[in-house]
Design a protein around this motif. Sequence first.
Motif, mmCIF file in Angstrom:
data_model
loop_
_atom_site.group_PDB
_atom_site.id
_atom_site.type_symbol
_atom_site.label_atom_id
_atom_site.label_comp_id
_atom_site.label_asym_id
_atom_site.label_seq_id
_atom_site.Cartn_x
_atom_site.Cartn_y
_atom_site.Cartn_z
ATOM 1 N N GLU A 240 0.833 -1.205 0.000
ATOM 2 C CA GLU A 240 0.000 0.000 0.000
ATOM 3 C C GLU A 240 0.868 1.256 0.000
ATOM 4 N N ALA A 241 1.921 1.230 0.820
ATOM 5 C CA ALA A 241 2.788 2.407 0.891
ATOM 6 C C ALA A 241 3.470 2.643 -0.458
ATOM 7 N N ALA A 242 3.884 1.538 -1.109
ATOM 8 C CA ALA A 242 4.527 1.669 -2.420
ATOM 9 C C ALA A 242 3.532 2.229 -3.437
ATOM 10 N N LYS A 243 2.308 1.719 -3.391
ATOM 11 C CA LYS A 243 1.280 2.210 -4.314
ATOM 12 C C LYS A 243 0.959 3.672 -4.028
ATOM 13 N N ALA A 244 0.963 4.038 -2.747
ATOM 14 C CA ALA A 244 0.576 5.398 -2.371
ATOM 15 C C ALA A 244 1.553 6.436 -2.909
ATOM 16 N N ILE A 245 2.821 6.049 -3.127
ATOM 17 C CA ILE A 245 3.726 7.038 -3.740
ATOM 18 C C ILE A 245 3.710 6.893 -5.261
ATOM 19 N N GLY A 246 2.788 6.125 -5.776
ATOM 20 C CA GLY A 246 2.584 6.095 -7.220
ATOM 21 C C GLY A 246 3.242 4.942 -7.955
ATOM 22 N N MET A 247 3.762 3.965 -7.202
ATOM 23 C CA MET A 247 4.412 2.829 -7.872
ATOM 24 C C MET A 247 3.379 1.905 -8.487
ATOM 25 N N SER A 248 3.774 1.304 -9.611
ATOM 26 C CA SER A 248 2.926 0.273 -10.201
ATOM 27 C C SER A 248 3.143 -1.028 -9.420
ATOM 28 N N GLN A 251 6.621 -2.328 -10.157
ATOM 29 C CA GLN A 251 7.644 -1.518 -9.487
ATOM 30 C C GLN A 251 7.682 -1.855 -8.000
ATOM 31 N N ARG A 254 9.301 -5.239 -7.455
ATOM 32 C CA ARG A 254 10.729 -5.265 -7.733
ATOM 33 C C ARG A 254 11.531 -4.468 -6.696
ATOM 34 N N ARG A 255 11.006 -3.299 -6.314
ATOM 35 C CA ARG A 255 11.767 -2.402 -5.450
ATOM 36 C C ARG A 255 11.487 -2.619 -3.961
ATOM 37 N N VAL A 256 10.260 -2.994 -3.633
ATOM 38 C CA VAL A 256 9.870 -3.006 -2.217
ATOM 39 C C VAL A 256 9.630 -4.420 -1.681
#
Lengths: 339, 259
Positions: A240-248, A251, A254-256
């Motif tokens: 959710e946090a990754a999505k909240a900063i706009g990640m697909s 992404q 892969r990153r989080v």
Amino acid sequence: MKFFNGRIAKRSILLFSCVLLFAASICFAKDYDQLFSDANDAMAQGDLPAAIKILKKVEFEKGDESGAFVRSRMQIARLQFALKDMDAASAAAKEVLAVYPDNSEALNFMASVQQEQKPRYKVFIEDCLRFLPQLLKGAVMTITLVVCIILISPLGGLLIALGRISTFKPVSGLCWFFIWLFRGTPLLLQLFFIYYGLPSLGITFKPFTAAILGLGLNYSAYLGEIIRGGIQSIEHGQMEAAKAIGMSYWQAMRRVIIPQTYKRLMPPIGNEFIALIKDTALVSTIAMVELMRSADQMFNAYFNVTALILAALIYLLFTTIFTFIFEKIEIRAGIYENR
Amino acid sequence: MKTANQPLLSLKGITKHFGSLTAVNGVDLDVCPGEIVVIIGPSGSGKSTLLRSVNFLEEIEEGTILFEGQEIGYVTSKHGRRHLDAPHKICALRSEIGMVFQHFNLFPHMTVLGNVMEGPLTVQKKSPEEAREIALDMLAKVGLSDKRDVYPATLSGGQKQRVAIARALAMRPKLMLFDEPTSALDPELIGEVFDTIRDLGKEGMTMIIVTHQMGFAKEMADRVIFMEKGSFVAQGTPEDFFANQMEHDRIKSFLNRIL
């Protein structure tokens, strides 16, 4: 007439001496036969010294046509060998060699007496040196297989894991089926099917390709489930946090998400790879010459257990090194949790 | 004058069910640029769900969301079925709306600086140098420049939440959503987060804050909304709210319970 008489006389002398020789030889032979049978009786009663005493009565005669002398001395040598009197044993064999310097039975016997007189560890080291080149060749193949699968199966496993958690039903269903199939059947059967079974469908593989394929598919299935568990163990808030900063989604994966699974996945994946080192032994059944197969060949050729012990030691060495490496990687992967 | 009065965010008839439970029931809300809206209410009243639906972390069944006058987030297919817009559009929208969570949700495998850089670097595809520049600015803003090279595990709850705020700010959002930002903090750590958010408000950031902390409502809100059972029960300026709406029985009992 004189001439005639002389011829008859000559012939009769010849004939007589022949008969005499024959009789003598029968007489002597019969005598030795008696000795050998007495010796056998003594041996049957377990009285080996008595048997040796009897056999010693056989004496050397020029030519030793009957072979009785050699037979008796070799028998004495074997009996002394059984009685652990190596000096007497080699003395008996040397008696034979004194007469026939290249009697192969006596030569072999002397060699085994020498072998027997060597300390056990020396024999073991000699065996090791004899088997090691072949075993190391096999070990190189084992390591090649292991490294290939370690490179392939995490990628395959990751794809399967991502497929399993996909919301797209055909993909997740396919990955479920793959895992179900390869986890649910013996690896040995899979290898047999790929190497011996597929040719009947017109698909033929070299042993190495078949081995990589079988081990790769099997281990991808196992790692797939492990990696899926790892991904799903990362708390939902991270996605959710990754999505909240706009990640697909990808992404974020892969990153989080995926980097956070490394530490959690190291122990179970390390476990799998140690199992892999030993599972490579199974490919010896599909014409692959690796460590297990080499050991088996040595064992069968020499009927010497040292080959198997050596192979076990090499496997232990490999698993120990891998355990050590994985411990190091695990510590590195989780470095952010300790600081 | 007219453009200034156009709401930045406009929610109309937002409705969301969880099974048979109606979490949000036809909520309307206009938030003007620079406005600070504080939503209070008992647990399970739907305030977090409402906030999350603004960021599409919850998919709503009915209602429209307008951002800068544009209807966003949902499309209707040929078959008349409503669903979330294409993922890349949703991502683009989310990057304009920052969100801070109750449990911080920092990325534990990245340093503090890495956390704050992540948005500009990965989402906005900025160069590492540029992303680092932005991240350092944001860390300075929340007062944590000295912590940039440590991992989140070593930070206090208050520091973690300030890093989370910096991470959201690094995307230069037009709107910030706070989902109970101080609920997971020890009482003595609430102050630092509270001050950080208040400073943000002073700079003119538009914010919607869902909270149990009355301090937010009293000290920085332009508007206080009381929500219960998926609907807005009462709203007003803090002065008006705490002076007049206190008459409302349910608000009175709620405030009595938490104060």
